[in-house]
Design an enzyme around this catalytic site. Structure first.
Site, PDB file in Angstrom:
ATOM      1  N   SER A 121       3.113 -80.939 -31.157  1.00  0.00           N
ATOM      2  CA  SER A 121       2.155 -80.196 -31.977  1.00  0.00           C
ATOM      3  C   SER A 121       2.921 -79.324 -32.969  1.00  0.00           C
ATOM      4  O   SER A 121       4.125 -79.081 -32.791  1.00  0.00           O
ATOM      5  CB  SER A 121       1.309 -79.316 -31.043  1.00  0.00           C
ATOM      6  OG  SER A 121       0.729 -78.237 -31.742  1.00  0.00           O
ATOM      7  N   TYR A 165      -0.907 -74.049 -24.039  1.00  0.00           N
ATOM      8  CA  TYR A 165      -0.801 -75.219 -24.921  1.00  0.00           C
ATOM      9  C   TYR A 165       0.535 -75.160 -25.666  1.00  0.00           C
ATOM     10  O   TYR A 165       1.274 -76.148 -25.730  1.00  0.00           O
ATOM     11  CB  TYR A 165      -1.979 -75.215 -25.902  1.00  0.00           C
ATOM     12  CG  TYR A 165      -2.093 -76.421 -26.800  1.00  0.00           C
ATOM     13  CD1 TYR A 165      -1.358 -76.513 -27.983  1.00  0.00           C
ATOM     14  CD2 TYR A 165      -2.956 -77.462 -26.494  1.00  0.00           C
ATOM     15  CE1 TYR A 165      -1.477 -77.611 -28.818  1.00  0.00           C
ATOM     16  CE2 TYR A 165      -3.088 -78.563 -27.329  1.00  0.00           C
ATOM     17  CZ  TYR A 165      -2.354 -78.619 -28.489  1.00  0.00           C
ATOM     18  OH  TYR A 165      -2.473 -79.708 -29.329  1.00  0.00           O
TER      19      TYR A 165
HETATM   20  C1  GCO Z   1      -5.352 -74.349 -31.956  1.00  0.00           C
HETATM   21  C2  GCO Z   1      -5.380 -75.839 -32.175  1.00  0.00           C
HETATM   22  C3  GCO Z   1      -3.959 -76.377 -32.338  1.00  0.00           C
HETATM   23  C4  GCO Z   1      -4.054 -77.791 -32.868  1.00  0.00           C
HETATM   24  C5  GCO Z   1      -2.746 -78.492 -33.008  1.00  0.00           C
HETATM   25  C6  GCO Z   1      -1.903 -77.859 -34.054  1.00  0.00           C
HETATM   26  O1  GCO Z   1      -6.178 -73.855 -31.167  1.00  0.00           O
HETATM   27  O2  GCO Z   1      -4.500 -73.699 -32.602  1.00  0.00           O
HETATM   28  O3  GCO Z   1      -6.040 -76.493 -31.124  1.00  0.00           O
HETATM   29  O4  GCO Z   1      -3.303 -76.291 -31.104  1.00  0.00           O
HETATM   30  O5  GCO Z   1      -4.849 -78.550 -32.023  1.00  0.00           O
HETATM   31  O6  GCO Z   1      -2.094 -78.551 -31.783  1.00  0.00           O
HETATM   32  O7  GCO Z   1      -0.720 -78.636 -34.142  1.00  0.00           O
END
Ligand code: GCO
Length: 245
Positions: free
Chosen positions: A146, A159
């Protein structure tokens, strides 16, 4: 030169490919000639996605398993072995999002994101690589990172930690498996218009921030990632190891 990107005769397993980016990756690889295996936890969604690809003239089938469940993953690969299906390309795409300030974040939610977005790439990658090494003809593993593999924003800590881990897991895999002809790399998408981001897209302030904070001044589209996936799945990337695009 077109043969450089031809995936004919290769079989690709894409985790989390019943919808979103994963389905775009499956469409792209199928369009380049690969036989694709659609994966997800929901049998109905997986069947519909595989049928959607077959209706477009592609060679596609479904394989339902939870990427966080090692027993289920091992059983899925044993089933492929029994059918003589060999995975040449693995895209570890399965992922979830959980947005909340860290001080309010429950450990179970942290763990769920880490398990789905990072640990699953180890569990599935290990089973794929064992077979690629035994076959002796190499393979391709693409882990989906990401923008947050490189940069952080508030409220998406698990994440971000997982996606940062994905970037370095690709390098660790490359360090061990490149000698066997297995190229492992990462695709790190920016802000793409998928259902995971619907809440962000519909938030005028966040939408404006995304458009102001990237050079293209717009959200990306899932199909715009197909070319990178085809490149990293093809002979064109046979000397590319441990990189993030
Ligand atoms: C967030 C998004 C990001 C995107 C992506 C960016 O909440 O900032 O979900 O995480 O999905 O991963 O590269």
């Amino acid at each position: 030169m077109n043969d450089l990107f031809d995936l004919s005769g290769r079989t690709a397993l894409i985790t989390g490919s019943a919808r979103g980016l994963g389905h775009a990756f499956a469409q792209g690889l199928a369009g380049a000639g690969a036989r694709v295996i659609v994966n997800g936890r929901n049998g109905e969604q997986v069947a519909q996605a595989a049928e959607h690809l077959r209706a477009a003239g592609h060679d596609a089938r479904g394989l339902v398993f939870d990427v966080t469940d090692e027993t289920a993953v091992d059983a899925a690969f044993a089933g492929l072995d029994a059918q003589g299906v060999e995975i040449d390309i693995l895209i570890n795409n399965a992922g979830i999002q959980h947005r909340t300030p860290m001080v309010d974040l429950a450990l179970k939610d942290w763990q769920r994101v880490i398990d789905t977005n990072l640990t699953s790439a180890f569990i599935v990658g290990k089973q794929a690589a064992k077979r690629m090494i035994a076959r002796g003809r190499g393979g391709k593993i693409i882990n989906i990172g990401s923008l947050t593999s490189e940069a952080a924003r508030a409220t998406v800590a698990p994440y971000t930690a997982a996606k940062g881990g994905i970037k370095m897991l690709s390098r660790a895999m490359a360090a061990e498996w490149a000698q066997f002809g297995i190229q492992v790399n990462t695709i790190g998408p920016g802000y793409i218009q998928t259902d995971m981001n619907t809440a962000l897209i519909n938030n005028p302030e966040f939408d404006a921030w995304v458009k102001a904070s990237n050079p293209a001044k717009r959200w990306g589209q899932p199909e715009e990632l197909m070319g990178t996936a085809i490149f990293l799945s093809s002979r064109a990337s046979d000397y590319v190891n441990g990189q993030i695009i």
